[in-house]
Design a protein around this motif. Structure first.
Motif, PDB file in Angstrom:
ATOM      1  N   GLU A   1       0.779  -0.987   0.138  1.00  0.00           N
ATOM      2  CA  GLU A   1      -0.213   0.033   0.121  1.00  0.00           C
ATOM      3  C   GLU A   1       0.878   1.323  -0.131  1.00  0.00           C
ATOM      4  O   GLU A   1       0.705   2.328  -0.562  1.00  0.00           O
ATOM      5  N   ILE A   2       1.857   1.207   0.840  1.00  0.00           N
ATOM      6  CA  ILE A   2       2.872   2.346   0.892  1.00  0.00           C
ATOM      7  C   ILE A   2       3.543   2.352  -0.566  1.00  0.00           C
ATOM      8  O   ILE A   2       3.758   3.733  -0.850  1.00  0.00           O
ATOM      9  N   LEU A   3       4.120   1.469  -1.045  1.00  0.00           N
ATOM     10  CA  LEU A   3       4.779   1.542  -2.346  1.00  0.00           C
ATOM     11  C   LEU A   3       3.598   1.875  -3.341  1.00  0.00           C
ATOM     12  O   LEU A   3       4.358   2.902  -4.362  1.00  0.00           O
ATOM     13  N   VAL A   4       2.499   1.665  -3.427  1.00  0.00           N
ATOM     14  CA  VAL A   4       1.597   2.107  -4.475  1.00  0.00           C
ATOM     15  C   VAL A   4       1.339   3.721  -4.224  1.00  0.00           C
ATOM     16  O   VAL A   4       1.481   4.436  -5.086  1.00  0.00           O
ATOM     17  N   ASP A   5       1.215   4.218  -2.895  1.00  0.00           N
ATOM     18  CA  ASP A   5       0.873   5.499  -2.533  1.00  0.00           C
ATOM     19  C   ASP A   5       2.309   6.356  -3.067  1.00  0.00           C
ATOM     20  O   ASP A   5       1.947   7.383  -3.600  1.00  0.00           O
ATOM     21  N   LEU A   6       3.489   5.930  -2.690  1.00  0.00           N
ATOM     22  CA  LEU A   6       4.823   6.464  -3.153  1.00  0.00           C
ATOM     23  C   LEU A   6       4.646   6.578  -4.488  1.00  0.00           C
ATOM     24  O   LEU A   6       4.906   7.882  -5.267  1.00  0.00           O
ATOM     25  N   GLY A   7       4.300   5.932  -5.212  1.00  0.00           N
ATOM     26  CA  GLY A   7       4.147   5.926  -6.849  1.00  0.00           C
ATOM     27  C   GLY A   7       3.249   6.927  -7.148  1.00  0.00           C
ATOM     28  O   GLY A   7       3.652   7.664  -8.374  1.00  0.00           O
ATOM     29  N   HIS A   8       2.078   6.739  -6.584  1.00  0.00           N
ATOM     30  CA  HIS A   8       1.295   7.832  -7.224  1.00  0.00           C
ATOM     31  C   HIS A   8       1.614   9.295  -6.771  1.00  0.00           C
ATOM     32  O   HIS A   8       1.421  10.129  -7.425  1.00  0.00           O
ATOM     33  N   ARG A   9       2.110   9.371  -5.887  1.00  0.00           N
ATOM     34  CA  ARG A   9       2.482  10.665  -5.033  1.00  0.00           C
ATOM     35  C   ARG A   9       3.652  11.328  -5.725  1.00  0.00           C
ATOM     36  O   ARG A   9       3.923  12.500  -5.805  1.00  0.00           O
ATOM     37  N   LEU A  10       4.663  10.307  -6.493  1.00  0.00           N
ATOM     38  CA  LEU A  10       5.640  10.990  -7.388  1.00  0.00           C
ATOM     39  C   LEU A  10       5.289  11.560  -8.496  1.00  0.00           C
ATOM     40  O   LEU A  10       6.105  12.358  -9.079  1.00  0.00           O
ATOM     41  N   ASP A  11       4.011  11.401  -9.040  1.00  0.00           N
ATOM     42  CA  ASP A  11       3.350  11.873 -10.130  1.00  0.00           C
ATOM     43  C   ASP A  11       2.940  13.453  -9.631  1.00  0.00           C
ATOM     44  O   ASP A  11       2.682  14.152 -10.529  1.00  0.00           O
ATOM     45  N   ASN A  12       2.826  13.683  -8.814  1.00  0.00           N
ATOM     46  CA  ASN A  12       2.255  15.078  -8.117  1.00  0.00           C
ATOM     47  C   ASN A  12       3.292  16.118  -8.648  1.00  0.00           C
ATOM     48  O   ASN A  12       4.490  15.853  -8.412  1.00  0.00           O
ATOM     49  N   ASP A  13       2.691  17.351  -8.771  1.00  0.00           N
ATOM     50  CA  ASP A  13       3.525  18.604  -8.976  1.00  0.00           C
ATOM     51  C   ASP A  13       3.943  18.904  -7.432  1.00  0.00           C
ATOM     52  O   ASP A  13       3.290  18.606  -6.522  1.00  0.00           O
ATOM     53  N   ASP A  14       4.955  19.678  -7.316  1.00  0.00           N
ATOM     54  CA  ASP A  14       5.403  20.094  -5.832  1.00  0.00           C
ATOM     55  C   ASP A  14       4.360  20.810  -5.038  1.00  0.00           C
ATOM     56  O   ASP A  14       4.403  20.243  -3.903  1.00  0.00           O
ATOM     57  N   ARG A  15       3.603  21.478  -5.622  1.00  0.00           N
ATOM     58  CA  ARG A  15       2.508  22.379  -4.778  1.00  0.00           C
ATOM     59  C   ARG A  15       1.559  21.290  -4.406  1.00  0.00           C
ATOM     60  O   ARG A  15       1.222  21.513  -3.099  1.00  0.00           O
ATOM     61  N   THR A  16       1.046  20.468  -5.213  1.00  0.00           N
ATOM     62  CA  THR A  16       0.089  19.574  -4.620  1.00  0.00           C
ATOM     63  C   THR A  16       0.535  18.434  -3.675  1.00  0.00           C
ATOM     64  O   THR A  16      -0.141  18.081  -2.596  1.00  0.00           O
ATOM     65  N   GLU A  17       1.827  18.070  -3.684  1.00  0.00           N
ATOM     66  CA  GLU A  17       2.586  17.274  -2.844  1.00  0.00           C
ATOM     67  C   GLU A  17       2.600  17.523  -1.574  1.00  0.00           C
ATOM     68  O   GLU A  17       2.555  17.389  -0.580  1.00  0.00           O
TER      69      GLU A  17
END
Length: 165
Positions: free
Chosen positions: A120-136
């Motif tokens: 679950e953490i690996l999947v979340d990390l993968g998705h969040r790496l796609d965020n722009d800086d402000r969103t993240e």
């Protein structure tokens, strides 16, 4: 592990300021945040305490937030029972995240009482790496707020607190 647990809202409100700041610092690792939340006592409800906690967290600078995030354990170091391959994958993903955004990965699910699945953490990390800086940055602040809620819940314990022994 929190030193202050199950106090109940009334007992928390009645603590001397120094002890309240200490108890709150255990929740968030920010003296500024803990001081301001302690100074907002007497809270009439958990919701009021949580609202103040969220508002004070929002007031912290990005630098303060990054410092706070750096006090949290890395995903690969949270569970000793994790196999070495999973631990290595989580470590690699967390380092990629920090290189990408400049601050550590924060996920509230790692602090919940039910635990978490490394996948679950690996999947979340993968998705969040796609965020722009402000969103993240916003997602990370929301995760920190949720960690505060989890820890404040532990601090207060059940409604009314645990009975004194």
């Amino acid at each position: 592990m929190l030193m202050h647990q199950g106090l109940g809202l009334e007992t928390f409100n009645d603590l001397p300021r120094r002890k309240a700041v200490h108890a709150l610092y255990e929740c968030c690792c920010s003296v500024a945040w803990a001081s301001r939340v302690a100074d907002g006592r007497g809270y009439r409800s958990r919701a009021e305490l949580f609202s103040t906690a969220d508002a004070e967290l929002a007031e912290l600078s990005d630098r303060g937030i990054d410092s706070l995030a750096s006090t949290l354990p890395e995903p690969g170091k949270v569970c000793a029972a994790m196999d070495s391959n999973t631990r290595a994958a989580l470590g690699t993903a967390a380092r990629a995240y920090e290189e990408r955004f400049g601050f550590p990965y924060v996920a509230s699910v790692m602090f919940g009482p039910e635990g978490f699945e490394p996948r679950e953490i690996l999947v979340d990390l993968g998705h969040r790496l796609d965020n722009d800086d402000r969103t993240e940055r916003k997602v990370m602040r929301n995760e920190l707020a949720e960690i505060n809620h989890i820890r404040l819940d532990r601090l207060l314990g059940p409604e009314g607190g645990w009975p004194p022994y």
